[in-house]
Design an enzyme around this catalytic site. Structure first.
Site, mmCIF file in Angstrom:
data_model
loop_
_atom_site.group_PDB
_atom_site.id
_atom_site.type_symbol
_atom_site.label_atom_id
_atom_site.label_comp_id
_atom_site.label_asym_id
_atom_site.label_seq_id
_atom_site.Cartn_x
_atom_site.Cartn_y
_atom_site.Cartn_z
ATOM 1 C CB SER A 49 -0.931 -0.009 1.218
ATOM 2 O OG SER A 49 -0.202 0.080 2.422
ATOM 3 C CG HIS A 72 -0.890 -5.345 4.493
ATOM 4 N ND1 HIS A 72 -0.296 -4.606 5.491
ATOM 5 C CD2 HIS A 72 -0.417 -4.835 3.333
ATOM 6 C CE1 HIS A 72 0.488 -3.688 4.962
ATOM 7 N NE2 HIS A 72 0.427 -3.798 3.655
ATOM 8 C CD GLN A 74 -2.022 -1.473 5.166
ATOM 9 O OE1 GLN A 74 -2.261 -1.210 4.007
ATOM 10 N NE2 GLN A 74 -0.975 -0.966 5.797
ATOM 11 C CD GLU A 75 -0.176 -1.959 9.174
ATOM 12 O OE1 GLU A 75 0.443 -1.581 10.188
ATOM 13 O OE2 GLU A 75 0.201 -1.738 8.015
ATOM 14 C CD GLU A 135 2.439 -4.859 7.772
ATOM 15 O OE1 GLU A 135 1.877 -4.455 8.802
ATOM 16 O OE2 GLU A 135 2.941 -4.093 6.930
ATOM 17 C CG ASP A 142 -1.481 2.026 8.735
ATOM 18 O OD1 ASP A 142 -2.195 2.959 8.282
ATOM 19 O OD2 ASP A 142 -0.481 1.581 8.131
ATOM 20 C CD GLU A 195 1.389 3.744 9.722
ATOM 21 O OE1 GLU A 195 1.750 3.158 10.763
ATOM 22 O OE2 GLU A 195 1.648 3.336 8.588
ATOM 23 C CG ASP A 247 2.945 4.888 5.604
ATOM 24 O OD1 ASP A 247 3.903 5.156 4.875
ATOM 25 O OD2 ASP A 247 2.416 3.751 5.607
ATOM 26 C CE LYS A 258 5.632 1.892 5.630
ATOM 27 N NZ LYS A 258 4.370 2.036 4.862
ATOM 28 C CG HIS A 273 7.306 -3.734 9.041
ATOM 29 N ND1 HIS A 273 6.702 -4.942 9.245
ATOM 30 C CD2 HIS A 273 6.321 -2.794 9.179
ATOM 31 C CE1 HIS A 273 5.416 -4.767 9.490
ATOM 32 N NE2 HIS A 273 5.165 -3.485 9.461
ATOM 33 N NE ARG A 274 6.811 0.079 2.720
ATOM 34 C CZ ARG A 274 6.615 0.962 1.754
ATOM 35 N NH1 ARG A 274 7.638 1.718 1.365
ATOM 36 N NH2 ARG A 274 5.439 1.122 1.192
ATOM 37 C CB SER A 275 3.274 -5.244 3.651
ATOM 38 O OG SER A 275 3.361 -4.690 2.367
ATOM 39 C CE LYS A 289 3.342 -0.013 10.115
ATOM 40 N NZ LYS A 289 2.061 0.467 9.597
#
Ligand code: PGA
Ligand code: ZN
Length: 424
Positions: A40, A153, A161-162, A203, A240, A283, A310, A335, A363-365, A386
């Site tokens: 994303s 994700h 998403q999270e 993730e 997020d 986020e 982000d 990131k 991190h990234r996914s 994160k």
């Protein structure tokens, strides 16, 4: 000085090819770094160079990025002092010559940037966090642990998403990991008992077929309590929404929930969630193209909730400056591959901190076993990281590295806890 620079194709946690770079110095010191990849992504991210040949790797090949490292980039940086990170990164940016690093690829450039930093640390016989952060780097970050996945994700209907937990009441990083792991396993049992899938998303958090944020938050709250912790005092909640992903034609289109919200309604909805649950950080609550919505929400809840940009900032110092000036959030997600060099990423953190903003290392996914961001979190003293769930080695590798760093620092180590969520 840098003697050889070589790249190879490896695969990331989604099974897609990515770039790994080895930098070897004249004294034999080796630095190795693997580059992550997002799903994303923000529109203003530095460009990840992909081959686009549909017959190979479904178009995601990185042969051109690898060739660029082995050829042009190696020729440019060979003989440079590895300790001069800023000089090296400036040379890489100049060699590429495009605003978004699209010619050689931010994936190629970042691999060389990070591998050089690690080689320089090895030559100085220091761990990376100390080499970059100096003798005072001793702050272990508050981990934002992802336990429910949705959005881009996962394949479930969840729009956000999270959903993450942060052990704000832990005394040490190792204790924070224990608390997170215990809650993760309680949540697994609860989801199973309620007839939900316990498969995980990109993730490593569970991806049950829930429809609303409230349903996910209620499961997380119950798991915290059933494990024996107090939501709020021991464990803060973080989301997020990654809302750029479902902002269409000026409206937030919650397809899973079956509701559309205008920017004002979305700010309203988020403010209510923040008041109803012990949410300490959100986020990308608003989309990268909805700066008015961002400002409205920041004015409303920015005094009591961390609002981390982000997609809206893409780790770009200039965009963060603009956000600081115009009241868009109060925190930046960092990131390294969104911007493409270590020096630029560190400048973004420094700018945020100078303004009284927080910064969250991320991190990234799509990840690898590379743990550089764990060291960067300690080096910058940003106090927050994160890096996904308590499952899947691509995520736990970073937590494990931080456990090692905490052990190595011994009595000098300090765990950030919840106090880092607001600096100002
Ligand atoms: P990405 O997403 O790595 O897939 O871009 C992570 C995030 O939105 O924070
Ligand atoms: Zn995000």
């Amino acid at each position: 000085v840098i003697e050889t620079v070589t790249a190879r194709r490896i695969i990331d946690s989604r099974g897609n090819p990515t770039v790994e770079v080895d930098v070897v110095l004249s004294d034999g010191s080796l630095g190795r770094a693997a580059v992550p990849s997002g799903a994303s992504t923000g529109a203003r991210e530095a460009v990840e160079l992909r081959d686009g040949d549909a017959a190979r790797w479904h178009g995601k090949g990185v042969d051109r990025a690898v060739a660029g490292v082995d050829g042009e980039i190696a020729a440019c940086v060979r003989g440079r002092a590895a300790a001069d990170q800023a000089g090296l990164d400036a040379a890489l940016v100049a060699l590429d010559g495009t605003p978004a690093k699209s010619r050689l690829g931010a994936n190629a450039i970042l691999g060389v940037s990070l591998a050089t930093a690690k080689a320089a640390a090895a030559a100085a016989r220091q761990p990376l966090y100390r080499h970059l952060g100096g003798p005072d780097a001793h702050l272990l970050p508050l981990p934002m642990m992802n336990i429910v996945n949705g959005g881009a994700h996962a394949d479930n209907p969840l729009d956000f998403q999270e959903f993450m937990i942060a052990p704000v009441g832990a005394d040490t990083f190792a204790e924070a990991v224990r608390m997170g792991s215990e809650i993760f396993h309680t949540l697994r049992r609860d989801l199973l008992a309620a007839g939900h899938s316990t498969g995980v998303g990109d993730e490593g958090g569970f991806a049950p077929a829930l429809r609303t944020a409230e349903e996910a938050l209620d499961f997380v709250m119950a798991a915290i309590e059933r494990t024996g912790y107090r939501p709020g005092a021991d464990i803060g909640l973080i989301m997020d929404p990654a809302s750029s992903e479902f902002f269409r034609d000026g409206v937030y289109d919650y397809a899973g929930e079956g509701v559309r919200r205008t920017p004002s309604e979305n700010a309203d909805y988020l403010a209510k969630l923040i008041d109803a649950y012990p949410i300490v950080s959100v986020e990308d609550p608003m989309a990268e193209n909805d700066l008015d919505g961002w400002r409205e929400l920041t004015a409303r809840v920015g005094d009591r909730c961390q609002l981390t940009g982000d997609d809206v900032f893409c780790t770009d110092e200039a965009l963060v400056r603009e956000g600081i000036r115009t009241g868009v959030g109060n925190s930046v997600l960092v990131k390294v591959n969104q911007i493409g060099t270590l020096t630029e990423a560190l400048a973004t953190v420094a700018t945020a901190h100078r303004a009284g903003w927080t910064a969250v290392m991320s991190h990234r996914s799509g990840e690898t076993e590379d743990t550089t961001i764990a060291d960067l979190a300690v080096a910058t003293g940003c106090g927050q990281i994160k890096t996904g769930s308590l499952s899947r080695s691509d995520r736990t590798a970073k937590y494990n590295q931080l456990i090692r760093i905490e052990e190595e620092l011994g009595t000098a180590a300090r765990f950030a806890g919840g106090s880092v969520l607001r600096r100002a």
